[in-house]
Design a protein around this motif. Structure first.
Motif, short mmCIF file in Angstrom:
data_model
loop_
_atom_site.label_atom_id
_atom_site.label_comp_id
_atom_site.label_asym_id
_atom_site.label_seq_id
_atom_site.Cartn_x
_atom_site.Cartn_y
_atom_site.Cartn_z
N THR A 6 0.85 -1.19 0.00
CA THR A 6 0.00 0.00 0.00
C THR A 6 0.88 1.24 0.00
O THR A 6 1.77 1.39 0.84
CB THR A 6 -0.92 0.03 1.24
OG1 THR A 6 -1.70 -1.16 1.25
CG2 THR A 6 -1.80 1.25 1.24
N GLU A 7 0.62 2.14 -0.95
CA GLU A 7 1.40 3.37 -1.03
C GLU A 7 0.94 4.33 0.05
O GLU A 7 -0.25 4.64 0.16
CB GLU A 7 1.24 3.99 -2.42
CG GLU A 7 2.34 4.94 -2.78
CD GLU A 7 2.34 5.30 -4.25
OE1 GLU A 7 3.41 5.24 -4.86
OE2 GLU A 7 1.26 5.63 -4.78
N ILE A 8 1.86 4.77 0.87
CA ILE A 8 1.57 5.68 1.98
C ILE A 8 1.97 7.11 1.63
O ILE A 8 1.20 8.03 1.77
CB ILE A 8 2.30 5.24 3.27
CG1 ILE A 8 1.87 3.82 3.69
CG2 ILE A 8 2.08 6.25 4.39
CD1 ILE A 8 0.45 3.71 4.16
N VAL A 16 4.24 0.97 2.39
CA VAL A 16 4.42 0.58 3.79
C VAL A 16 5.77 -0.12 3.95
O VAL A 16 6.55 0.19 4.86
CB VAL A 16 3.27 -0.35 4.27
CG1 VAL A 16 3.57 -0.91 5.65
CG2 VAL A 16 1.94 0.38 4.25
N GLN A 17 6.06 -1.06 3.06
CA GLN A 17 7.32 -1.81 3.12
C GLN A 17 8.53 -0.90 2.97
O GLN A 17 9.51 -1.04 3.70
CB GLN A 17 7.35 -2.90 2.05
CG GLN A 17 8.58 -3.78 2.14
CD GLN A 17 8.64 -4.56 3.45
OE1 GLN A 17 7.67 -5.23 3.81
NE2 GLN A 17 9.73 -4.49 4.16
N ASP A 18 8.48 0.05 2.04
CA ASP A 18 9.59 0.98 1.84
C ASP A 18 9.87 1.78 3.10
O ASP A 18 11.02 1.94 3.52
CB ASP A 18 9.29 1.96 0.69
CG ASP A 18 9.11 1.30 -0.65
OD1 ASP A 18 9.74 0.24 -0.88
OD2 ASP A 18 8.35 1.84 -1.48
N VAL A 64 2.82 3.50 10.41
CA VAL A 64 3.89 2.57 10.01
C VAL A 64 4.99 2.56 11.07
O VAL A 64 5.49 1.50 11.46
CB VAL A 64 4.46 2.93 8.62
CG1 VAL A 64 5.61 2.03 8.26
CG2 VAL A 64 3.37 2.86 7.56
N LEU A 65 5.39 3.73 11.56
CA LEU A 65 6.41 3.82 12.61
C LEU A 65 5.97 3.03 13.84
O LEU A 65 6.75 2.25 14.40
CB LEU A 65 6.68 5.28 12.98
CG LEU A 65 7.69 5.53 14.10
CD1 LEU A 65 9.07 5.01 13.72
CD2 LEU A 65 7.76 7.01 14.43
N GLY A 71 6.90 -4.27 16.47
CA GLY A 71 7.28 -5.55 15.87
C GLY A 71 6.22 -6.19 15.00
O GLY A 71 6.26 -7.39 14.76
N LYS A 72 5.28 -5.41 14.52
CA LYS A 72 4.21 -5.96 13.70
C LYS A 72 4.54 -5.93 12.20
O LYS A 72 3.81 -6.51 11.42
CB LYS A 72 2.91 -5.23 13.98
CG LYS A 72 2.55 -5.33 15.45
CD LYS A 72 1.12 -5.27 15.70
CE LYS A 72 0.94 -5.43 17.20
NZ LYS A 72 -0.32 -5.71 17.63
N ILE A 73 5.59 -5.23 11.86
CA ILE A 73 6.08 -5.22 10.47
C ILE A 73 7.56 -5.56 10.52
O ILE A 73 8.29 -5.05 11.28
CB ILE A 73 5.90 -3.85 9.78
CG1 ILE A 73 4.44 -3.49 9.66
CG2 ILE A 73 6.53 -3.88 8.40
CD1 ILE A 73 4.19 -2.16 8.99
#
Length: 73
Positions: A6-8, A16-18, A64-65, A71-73
């Protein structure tokens, strides 16, 4: 769970990953440090990713932070 693709930060094309990867690799612990960084700039243009999210869906950089810190990502 949030889709990691998902683009944030739409202005910088960050998902989100980036963002999570940037946080982890650079040990960012505060929102201020994350937003002010020059390594992977984010949230510096339209700034909608600071609060309500680009799609007004609540998916934003602070979320995201928080997910990374818990620890959820």
């Amino acid at each position: 769970m949030i889709d990691l693709d998902t683009e944030i930060c739409v202005c910088n094309s960050l998902t989100v990953q980036d963002i999570a990867t940037c946080i982890k690799e650079n040990n960012f612990t505060t929102l201020e440090a994350l937003l002010e960084n020059d390594i992977c700039p984010m949230g510096d243009k339209c700034e909608s990713c600071h609060d309500e999210g680009f799609n007004n869906d609540g998916l934003n950089i602070p979320l995201v932070l928080s997910l990374v810190q818990n620890g959820k990502i």
